[in-house]
Motif scaffolding. Structure first.
Motif, PDB file in Angstrom:
ATOM      1  N   ALA A  25       0.619  -1.259  -0.017  1.00  0.00           N
ATOM      2  CA  ALA A  25       0.092   0.060  -0.026  1.00  0.00           C
ATOM      3  C   ALA A  25       1.040   1.171  -0.006  1.00  0.00           C
ATOM      4  CB  ALA A  25      -0.962  -0.068   1.200  1.00  0.00           C
ATOM      5  N   ARG A  26       1.936   1.118   0.774  1.00  0.00           N
ATOM      6  CA  ARG A  26       2.946   2.628   0.947  1.00  0.00           C
ATOM      7  C   ARG A  26       3.488   2.761  -0.634  1.00  0.00           C
ATOM      8  NH1 ARG A  26       5.515   1.517   5.051  1.00  0.00           N
ATOM      9  NH2 ARG A  26       7.067   0.076   4.265  1.00  0.00           N
ATOM     10  N   ASP A  27       4.044   1.529  -1.156  1.00  0.00           N
ATOM     11  CA  ASP A  27       4.758   1.743  -2.462  1.00  0.00           C
ATOM     12  C   ASP A  27       3.688   2.161  -3.682  1.00  0.00           C
ATOM     13  OD1 ASP A  27       6.719   0.468  -1.666  1.00  0.00           O
ATOM     14  OD2 ASP A  27       6.351  -1.491  -2.473  1.00  0.00           O
ATOM     15  N   ALA A  28       2.348   1.796  -3.375  1.00  0.00           N
ATOM     16  CA  ALA A  28       1.333   2.330  -4.267  1.00  0.00           C
ATOM     17  C   ALA A  28       1.051   3.888  -4.045  1.00  0.00           C
ATOM     18  CB  ALA A  28       0.456   1.618  -4.360  1.00  0.00           C
ATOM     19  N   ALA A  29       1.113   4.191  -2.867  1.00  0.00           N
ATOM     20  CA  ALA A  29       0.953   5.604  -2.480  1.00  0.00           C
ATOM     21  C   ALA A  29       1.978   6.524  -2.968  1.00  0.00           C
ATOM     22  CB  ALA A  29       0.820   5.696  -0.921  1.00  0.00           C
ATOM     23  N   LEU A  30       3.250   6.025  -2.800  1.00  0.00           N
ATOM     24  CA  LEU A  30       4.233   6.884  -3.396  1.00  0.00           C
ATOM     25  C   LEU A  30       4.229   7.075  -4.837  1.00  0.00           C
ATOM     26  CD1 LEU A  30       7.267   5.108  -1.496  1.00  0.00           C
ATOM     27  CD2 LEU A  30       6.508   7.489  -1.356  1.00  0.00           C
ATOM     28  N   VAL A  31       3.601   5.847  -5.633  1.00  0.00           N
ATOM     29  CA  VAL A  31       3.504   6.042  -7.047  1.00  0.00           C
ATOM     30  C   VAL A  31       2.378   7.139  -7.288  1.00  0.00           C
ATOM     31  CG1 VAL A  31       2.910   4.973  -9.264  1.00  0.00           C
ATOM     32  CG2 VAL A  31       4.409   3.769  -7.596  1.00  0.00           C
ATOM     33  N   ALA A  32       1.206   6.988  -6.561  1.00  0.00           N
ATOM     34  CA  ALA A  32       0.334   7.871  -6.847  1.00  0.00           C
ATOM     35  C   ALA A  32       0.714   9.141  -6.537  1.00  0.00           C
ATOM     36  CB  ALA A  32      -0.900   7.542  -5.756  1.00  0.00           C
ATOM     37  N   ALA A  33       1.448   9.562  -5.436  1.00  0.00           N
ATOM     38  CA  ALA A  33       1.940  10.841  -5.317  1.00  0.00           C
ATOM     39  C   ALA A  33       2.662  11.427  -6.367  1.00  0.00           C
ATOM     40  CB  ALA A  33       2.959  10.995  -3.940  1.00  0.00           C
ATOM     41  N   LYS A  34       3.598  10.465  -7.064  1.00  0.00           N
ATOM     42  CA  LYS A  34       4.644  11.043  -8.024  1.00  0.00           C
ATOM     43  C   LYS A  34       3.944  11.397  -9.189  1.00  0.00           C
ATOM     44  CE  LYS A  34       8.415   9.603 -10.993  1.00  0.00           C
ATOM     45  NZ  LYS A  34       9.476   8.641 -11.180  1.00  0.00           N
ATOM     46  N   GLU A  35       2.841  10.515  -9.592  1.00  0.00           N
ATOM     47  CA  GLU A  35       2.043  10.827 -10.742  1.00  0.00           C
ATOM     48  C   GLU A  35       1.287  12.178 -10.561  1.00  0.00           C
ATOM     49  OE1 GLU A  35      -0.569   7.380 -11.325  1.00  0.00           O
ATOM     50  OE2 GLU A  35       0.952   6.009 -12.209  1.00  0.00           O
ATOM     51  N   LYS A  36       0.881  12.243  -9.323  1.00  0.00           N
ATOM     52  CA  LYS A  36      -0.154  13.725  -9.218  1.00  0.00           C
ATOM     53  C   LYS A  36       0.914  14.754  -9.383  1.00  0.00           C
ATOM     54  CE  LYS A  36      -2.724  13.720  -5.601  1.00  0.00           C
ATOM     55  NZ  LYS A  36      -3.144  14.019  -4.031  1.00  0.00           N
ATOM     56  N   ALA A  37       2.106  14.798  -8.951  1.00  0.00           N
ATOM     57  CA  ALA A  37       2.894  15.646  -8.798  1.00  0.00           C
ATOM     58  C   ALA A  37       3.340  16.231 -10.388  1.00  0.00           C
ATOM     59  CB  ALA A  37       4.390  15.496  -8.122  1.00  0.00           C
ATOM     60  N   GLN A  38       3.668  15.129 -11.253  1.00  0.00           N
ATOM     61  CA  GLN A  38       3.863  15.043 -12.450  1.00  0.00           C
ATOM     62  C   GLN A  38       2.841  15.738 -13.410  1.00  0.00           C
ATOM     63  OE1 GLN A  38       5.042  10.921 -13.552  1.00  0.00           O
ATOM     64  NE2 GLN A  38       7.101  11.483 -13.454  1.00  0.00           N
ATOM     65  N   LYS A  39       1.725  15.333 -12.986  1.00  0.00           N
ATOM     66  CA  LYS A  39       0.317  15.935 -13.810  1.00  0.00           C
ATOM     67  C   LYS A  39       0.209  17.609 -13.345  1.00  0.00           C
ATOM     68  CE  LYS A  39      -2.012  11.646 -14.319  1.00  0.00           C
ATOM     69  NZ  LYS A  39      -3.261  10.754 -14.316  1.00  0.00           N
ATOM     70  N   MET A  40       0.297  17.781 -12.264  1.00  0.00           N
ATOM     71  CA  MET A  40       0.323  19.219 -11.629  1.00  0.00           C
ATOM     72  C   MET A  40       1.411  20.185 -12.408  1.00  0.00           C
ATOM     73  SD  MET A  40      -0.823  18.381  -7.849  1.00  0.00           S
ATOM     74  CE  MET A  40      -0.957  20.263  -7.479  1.00  0.00           C
ATOM     75  N   ALA A  41       2.642  19.561 -12.367  1.00  0.00           N
ATOM     76  CA  ALA A  41       3.595  20.420 -12.694  1.00  0.00           C
ATOM     77  C   ALA A  41       3.515  20.609 -14.384  1.00  0.00           C
ATOM     78  CB  ALA A  41       4.919  19.673 -12.410  1.00  0.00           C
ATOM     79  N   ALA A  42       3.057  19.524 -15.063  1.00  0.00           N
ATOM     80  CA  ALA A  42       2.961  19.576 -16.564  1.00  0.00           C
ATOM     81  C   ALA A  42       2.026  20.645 -16.848  1.00  0.00           C
ATOM     82  CB  ALA A  42       2.351  18.311 -17.110  1.00  0.00           C
ATOM     83  N   VAL A  43       0.752  20.932 -16.084  1.00  0.00           N
ATOM     84  CA  VAL A  43      -0.194  22.074 -16.293  1.00  0.00           C
ATOM     85  C   VAL A  43       0.618  23.296 -16.388  1.00  0.00           C
ATOM     86  CG1 VAL A  43      -2.119  23.190 -15.566  1.00  0.00           C
ATOM     87  CG2 VAL A  43      -2.143  20.713 -15.568  1.00  0.00           C
ATOM     88  N   LEU A  44       1.557  23.667 -15.534  1.00  0.00           N
ATOM     89  CA  LEU A  44       2.372  24.668 -15.364  1.00  0.00           C
ATOM     90  C   LEU A  44       3.579  24.914 -16.197  1.00  0.00           C
ATOM     91  CD1 LEU A  44       2.313  24.900 -11.535  1.00  0.00           C
ATOM     92  CD2 LEU A  44       0.989  25.930 -13.120  1.00  0.00           C
ATOM     93  N   GLY A  45       3.567  23.901 -17.331  1.00  0.00           N
ATOM     94  CA  GLY A  45       4.911  23.813 -18.331  1.00  0.00           C
ATOM     95  C   GLY A  45       5.922  23.410 -17.616  1.00  0.00           C
ATOM     96  N   GLN A  46       6.078  22.614 -16.535  1.00  0.00           N
ATOM     97  CA  GLN A  46       7.297  22.288 -15.740  1.00  0.00           C
ATOM     98  C   GLN A  46       7.418  20.771 -15.600  1.00  0.00           C
ATOM     99  OE1 GLN A  46       7.113  25.135 -12.212  1.00  0.00           O
ATOM    100  NE2 GLN A  46       9.198  25.598 -13.080  1.00  0.00           N
ATOM    101  N   ASP A  47       8.497  20.023 -15.011  1.00  0.00           N
ATOM    102  CA  ASP A  47       8.539  18.736 -14.774  1.00  0.00           C
ATOM    103  C   ASP A  47       8.942  18.598 -13.215  1.00  0.00           C
ATOM    104  OD1 ASP A  47       8.394  16.298 -14.696  1.00  0.00           O
ATOM    105  OD2 ASP A  47       9.995  15.951 -16.310  1.00  0.00           O
ATOM    106  N   ILE A  48       8.910  17.353 -12.696  1.00  0.00           N
ATOM    107  CA  ILE A  48       9.550  17.426 -11.315  1.00  0.00           C
ATOM    108  C   ILE A  48      10.918  16.688 -11.163  1.00  0.00           C
ATOM    109  CG2 ILE A  48       7.305  17.192 -10.497  1.00  0.00           C
ATOM    110  CD1 ILE A  48       7.699  14.262 -10.060  1.00  0.00           C
ATOM    111  N   GLY A  49      11.740  17.233 -10.338  1.00  0.00           N
ATOM    112  CA  GLY A  49      13.039  16.633 -10.335  1.00  0.00           C
ATOM    113  C   GLY A  49      12.974  15.655  -9.080  1.00  0.00           C
ATOM    114  N   ALA A  50      14.271  15.592  -8.276  1.00  0.00           N
ATOM    115  CA  ALA A  50      14.126  14.621  -7.236  1.00  0.00           C
ATOM    116  C   ALA A  50      13.602  14.884  -6.138  1.00  0.00           C
ATOM    117  CB  ALA A  50      15.909  14.539  -6.922  1.00  0.00           C
ATOM    118  N   PRO A  51      12.937  14.002  -5.236  1.00  0.00           N
ATOM    119  CA  PRO A  51      12.306  14.494  -3.942  1.00  0.00           C
ATOM    120  C   PRO A  51      12.969  15.319  -3.009  1.00  0.00           C
ATOM    121  CG  PRO A  51      12.679  11.948  -3.979  1.00  0.00           C
ATOM    122  CD  PRO A  51      13.153  12.579  -5.211  1.00  0.00           C
ATOM    123  N   ILE A  52      12.476  16.159  -2.396  1.00  0.00           N
ATOM    124  CA  ILE A  52      13.156  16.903  -1.192  1.00  0.00           C
ATOM    125  C   ILE A  52      12.987  16.110   0.023  1.00  0.00           C
ATOM    126  CG2 ILE A  52      13.532  19.163  -0.315  1.00  0.00           C
ATOM    127  CD1 ILE A  52      12.559  20.408  -2.729  1.00  0.00           C
TER     128      ILE A  52
END
Length: 254
Positions: A166-193
């Motif tokens: 469940a935790r692995d799936a939650a991390l994948v979901a968080a990454k996909e969400k961040a990628q889609k939100m950043a794409a709307v702003l014309g950006q991409d995501i880098g390494a996690p802080i």
């Protein structure tokens, strides 16, 4: 001015010079961190599991004006239930004594304040390995003399494995969400802080036989199951849900 005093002033000036340089460097570092573009998102996931461990809490409640008679009644009812469960195929090592209590009961209209009866209570925890045993075991316990079924809790012996899934799936979901939100702003995501896991705590499932609420059996599995919506005297058997949540902060890149 002596040499010792001169040396002392040199140390003081040097100390303040080093402190000033450190302060400027620290301000520059944190200023850069504050100005760094980032995005924080949360991710959640659930894994549905067939339970392979079921805990049933049985209660016994007997009263009498004699404290020893009250205890003997409770013990007799408990032993009768243990025997009945044995006939259902439940071994004695799967039946655990949880608590014993005896207290005096007063009548509200008693002027002398003397106790009129003694209330003796005992609870047992029965461990089952299959939900198919549940209906017959509960029926046998109530027929043999159990006063109530205080709770039914479903578990899995492989909780750690499913929690990690469940935790692995939650991390994948968080990454996909961040990628889609950043794409709307014309950006991409880098390494996690930063990465944080959200602990949802414990939730307890009680069947429609429950006579009390809020019992904590001291278990740590964060699992739950909804009761039957039909309102009848049976449990809505199915799967338990193991949940995990994370919060991740990613760098934003062009």
């Amino acid at each position: 001015m002596s040499r010792s005093i001169t040396r002392r002033w040199v140390w003081v000036v040097t100390f303040f010079a080093i402190s000033s340089i450190a302060s400027v460097a620290s301000a520059q570092f944190w200023g850069q961190k504050a100005e760094e573009d980032h995005i924080s998102v949360s991710g959640e996931a659930s894994v549905h599991v067939v339970p392979d461990k079921i805990l049933v809490v049985l209660g016994f409640d007997k009263s009498d004006t004699d404290i020893m008679v009250a205890r003997r009644k409770t013990v007799a009812a408990r032993d009768a239930v243990v025997e009945a469960l044995g006939e259902e195929g439940v071994p004695e090592n799967k039946i655990q004594l949880e608590s014993i209590s005896v207290r005096r009961q007063y009548l509200s209209n008693s002027r002398s304040g003397e106790p009129r009866v003694y209330d003796s209570k005992t609870t047992l925890i029965v461990t089952l390995s299959s939900e198919l045993e549940l209906e017959s075991v509960v029926s046998a316990a109530l027929t043999a003399g159990a006063a109530a079924v205080y709770g039914v809790h479903f578990q899995t012996t492989e909780f750690k494995k499913y929690r990690e899934q469940a935790r692995d799936a939650a991390l994948v979901a968080a990454k996909e969400k961040a990628q889609k939100m950043a794409a709307v702003l014309g950006q991409d995501i880098g390494a996690p802080i930063s990465i944080y896991e959200d602990y949802t705590g414990r939730s307890w499932f009680y069947s429609s036989w429950t006579r009390s609420s809020g019992r904590d059996l001291g278990m740590s599995q964060a699992s739950s199951q909804a009761p039957s919506p039909s309102g009848d005297e049976s449990v809505d058997l199915g799967r338990i849900t193991i949940r995990a949540g994370v919060r991740v902060t990613f760098r934003l890149v062009e």
